[in-house]
Design a protein around this motif. Structure first.
Motif, short mmCIF file in Angstrom:
data_model
loop_
_atom_site.label_atom_id
_atom_site.label_comp_id
_atom_site.label_asym_id
_atom_site.label_seq_id
_atom_site.Cartn_x
_atom_site.Cartn_y
_atom_site.Cartn_z
N ASP A 39 -9.80 7.86 -6.49
CA ASP A 39 -10.80 8.60 -5.59
C ASP A 39 -10.89 10.10 -5.73
O ASP A 39 -11.91 10.76 -5.93
CB ASP A 39 -10.44 8.33 -3.93
N GLU A 64 -10.54 13.50 -0.23
CA GLU A 64 -10.97 13.16 1.11
C GLU A 64 -9.79 13.58 2.14
O GLU A 64 -8.54 13.28 1.89
CB GLU A 64 -11.34 11.86 1.08
N THR A 77 -6.77 9.69 3.66
CA THR A 77 -6.56 8.79 2.27
C THR A 77 -6.06 7.39 2.82
O THR A 77 -5.46 7.13 3.96
CB THR A 77 -5.25 9.62 1.96
#
Length: 282
Positions: free
Chosen positions: A216, A223, A226
């Motif tokens: 990702d 982000e 997680t």
């Protein structure tokens, strides 16, 4: 003084008996097939020799050998076709079989009236099964094990033994072990093993989650939430549960060991007091 001779250890005696045995078996093989009872001569002779091979009484040995030699003559005559001797042999065999059937019927009747006593192994199994049924549930008047030592006991004091069942401590007072105690130990060990299996599974899933987070980060950027966070939290919870249970077992083991030490002290004092009273009485 005459030297005592043990017949079964004498080579001459053994040779004579084996020669008689072979002669009887040879004559059995030569018997005619005119009567079905004659076919049972060989197994009957083998059975009798096996039964009387350990005879020690001189009079019994002489009578047995005399009967054996007479049987050889009778079988030899029957093998030559003497019908009278064949009838004698069939009648003897019929009488032996009839006696066996009567003895079997009598034993069956006796076994019906009087049950067969249990063997030692069966008695131990029955007693163990009875104790397990009685200890399937905790006794309503049972006191906690950590409430020991008892200040006064009737009879000799039983000092408990501290035992570890794969990390689960308990005090063994006597054998056999109560069924409810075995159930508690199995339950605790089962819970711990399930947690260990879950920890192993989460360790593996954490590796995949970190690989997913790395992917990702390469594709969509970092982000705040997680994949690895939730798995790591669950793994921390499982590790903490295992550690707490181990610490609890350790504290319980220390408390139980203190009970053992106190019981040993009281047992030594009671034994010393009893010895003193015995000396005073004498």
């Amino acid at each position: 003084m005459h030297k005592s001779v043990v017949p079964r250890l004498s080579g001459v005696h053994r040779f004579a008996c084996l020669a008689l045995y072979r002669a009887l078996l040879r004559q059995c093989a030569k018997l005619p097939n005119t009567a079905p009872e004659l076919s049972t001569c060989k197994p009957l002779i083998q059975q009798k020799f096996h039964k009387y091979k350990k005879l020690q009484s001189p009079s019994q040995i002489v009578d047995s050998l005399k009967a054996g030699y007479e049987a050889v003559d009778l079988l030899h005559s029957a093998s030559k076709g003497n019908q009278y001797d064949i009838n004698c042999i069939t009648q003897l065999i019929s009488n032996v079989q009839l006696a066996k059937r009567r003895e079997s019927a009598l034993q069956r009747e006796l076994s019906k009236k009087k049950p067969k006593p249990l063997s030692r192994k069966q008695q131990r199994t029955s007693e163990s099964r009875r104790v397990q049924e009685q200890t399937a549930r905790r006794h309503p008047d049972a006191t906690p094990i950590l409430s020991r030592p008892r200040p006064v006991v009737s009879g000799r004091r039983r000092v408990p033994v501290l035992v570890s069942a794969r990390g689960v401590p308990f005090l063994r007072i006597k054998k056999p072990q109560p069924k409810n105690l075995s159930g508690v130990i199995r339950s605790k060990l089962g819970i711990r093993w399930k947690r260990i299996e879950r920890r192993t599974r989460l360790d593996l899933e954490l590796l995949f989650a970190r690989d997913e987070d790395a992917w990702d980060a390469l594709t969509t950027g970092s982000e705040p939430e997680t994949w690895a966070k939730e798995i790591k939290d669950a793994l921390d919870v499982v590790n903490q549960q295992i550690q707490d249970a181990d610490k609890k077992n350790m504290k319980l083991a220390e408390a139980m060991w203190n009970v053992v030490l106190a019981e040993r002290k009281l047992a030594a004092e009671e034994e010393k007091r009893q010895s003193t009273e015995t000396l005073i009485d004498t």
